[in-house]
Design a protein around this motif. Structure first.
Motif, PDB file in Angstrom:
ATOM      1  N   THR A  23       0.902  -1.407   0.197  1.00 24.06           N
ATOM      2  CA  THR A  23      -0.003  -0.066   0.077  1.00 24.06           C
ATOM      3  C   THR A  23       0.921   1.225  -0.040  1.00 24.06           C
ATOM      4  N   TYR A  24       1.941   1.210   0.744  1.00 23.34           N
ATOM      5  CA  TYR A  24       2.759   2.396   1.104  1.00 23.34           C
ATOM      6  C   TYR A  24       3.609   2.496  -0.284  1.00 23.34           C
ATOM      7  N   LEU A  25       3.859   1.463  -1.208  1.00 27.47           N
ATOM      8  CA  LEU A  25       4.466   1.447  -2.382  1.00 27.47           C
ATOM      9  C   LEU A  25       3.751   2.286  -3.292  1.00 27.47           C
ATOM     10  N   ALA A  26       2.481   1.709  -3.338  1.00 28.34           N
ATOM     11  CA  ALA A  26       1.344   2.399  -4.241  1.00 28.34           C
ATOM     12  C   ALA A  26       1.299   3.854  -4.004  1.00 28.34           C
ATOM     13  N   MET A  27       1.137   4.287  -2.842  1.00 30.98           N
ATOM     14  CA  MET A  27       1.086   5.743  -2.128  1.00 30.98           C
ATOM     15  C   MET A  27       2.301   6.479  -2.569  1.00 30.98           C
ATOM     16  N   ALA A  28       3.581   5.671  -2.613  1.00 23.35           N
ATOM     17  CA  ALA A  28       4.748   6.513  -2.773  1.00 23.35           C
ATOM     18  C   ALA A  28       4.645   6.810  -4.363  1.00 23.35           C
ATOM     19  N   GLY A  29       4.217   5.941  -5.291  1.00 24.56           N
ATOM     20  CA  GLY A  29       4.114   5.976  -6.832  1.00 24.56           C
ATOM     21  C   GLY A  29       3.283   7.089  -6.965  1.00 24.56           C
ATOM     22  N   TRP A  30       2.261   7.095  -6.384  1.00 27.29           N
ATOM     23  CA  TRP A  30       0.996   8.168  -6.632  1.00 27.29           C
ATOM     24  C   TRP A  30       1.676   9.649  -6.465  1.00 27.29           C
ATOM     25  N   CYS A  31       2.134   9.707  -5.077  1.00 25.18           N
ATOM     26  CA  CYS A  31       2.991  10.967  -4.881  1.00 25.18           C
ATOM     27  C   CYS A  31       3.915  11.210  -5.851  1.00 25.18           C
ATOM     28  N   TYR A  91      -2.478   6.508   8.390  1.00 21.22           N
ATOM     29  CA  TYR A  91      -2.982   6.595   9.847  1.00 21.22           C
ATOM     30  C   TYR A  91      -3.750   5.506  10.296  1.00 21.22           C
ATOM     31  N   GLU A  92      -4.881   5.329   9.312  1.00 20.06           N
ATOM     32  CA  GLU A  92      -5.905   4.540   9.848  1.00 20.06           C
ATOM     33  C   GLU A  92      -5.366   3.019   9.841  1.00 20.06           C
ATOM     34  N   HIS A  93      -4.397   2.757   8.644  1.00 23.52           N
ATOM     35  CA  HIS A  93      -3.797   1.440   8.517  1.00 23.52           C
ATOM     36  C   HIS A  93      -2.936   1.006   9.772  1.00 23.52           C
ATOM     37  N   GLU A  94      -2.036   2.141  10.347  1.00 19.79           N
ATOM     38  CA  GLU A  94      -1.372   1.922  11.367  1.00 19.79           C
ATOM     39  C   GLU A  94      -1.983   1.495  12.813  1.00 19.79           C
TER      40      GLU A  94
END
Ligand code: OFO
Length: 172
Positions: A23-31, A91-94
């Motif tokens: 998920t964080y990888l996908a988010m990094a790509g979006w950013c 934050y929700e995921h954490e």
């Protein structure tokens, strides 16, 4: 030798950490695509860290003579409404991860599994730190607001946070 219940719970945790990593990888790509380099760098590092969290559990299960299961990770979302919404999701995921760790800790007490209880203390501390970090990022975003150039300032703040995190990593 640990109980099957603990082994299953740890294998579920592997999946959760793996999903966080993707998920964080996908988010990094979006950013990255949005030109938010500071945010992207932060999330690429988080993605790597989550993979490490996953691997630590994977090795632990095998070390205590169990069977670590490689998870089937579902595709995370690849687009987000805004960077603010994205960090709210982080934050929700954490919080979800923290709850899951706490549930396994409770199970360890029930099963009198002191070794796993001990092993999980690192995760308890890590989750406290991660939640605090994500809350502080959300606070900064709130202070900056959504006016003109807010994205520029948010990204600058993320660059500052990245430097602090890198410094902290180097000290550990
Ligand atoms: Fe490993 O879940 Fe975040 O830190």
């Amino acid at each position: 030798m640990q109980s099957k219940k603990i082994e299953n719970a740890l294998n579920k945790q592997i999946e959760l950490e793996g999903y966080a990593s993707f998920t964080y990888l996908a988010m990094a790509g979006w950013c990255d695509n949005e030109g938010l380099e500071g945010c992207a760098q932060f999330l690429y590092r988080q993605a790597d860290e989550e993979r490490e969290h996953m691997m630590k559990i994977f090795h632990y299960i095998n070390e205590v003579d169990g069977n670590a299961v490689t998870p089937g990770i579902k595709q995370p979302p690849t687009s987000y409404e805004s960077v603010q919404q994205l960090f709210k999701l982080v934050y929700e995921h954490e919080k979800k991860v923290t709850k899951s760790i706490n549930d396994i800790v409770a199970l360890c007490y029930e099963e009198k599994d002191h070794a796993t209880l001990n092993f999980l203390q690192w995760y308890v501390e890590e989750q406290r730190e991660e939640e605090a970090l994500m809350r502080s990022i959300l606070d900064i975003m709130k202070l900056i607001g959504t006016g003109p150039q807010s994205l520029y300032y948010i990204d600058k703040e993320m660059e500052r946070i990245n430097k602090e995190e890198e410094k902290a990593d180097a000290q550990n």
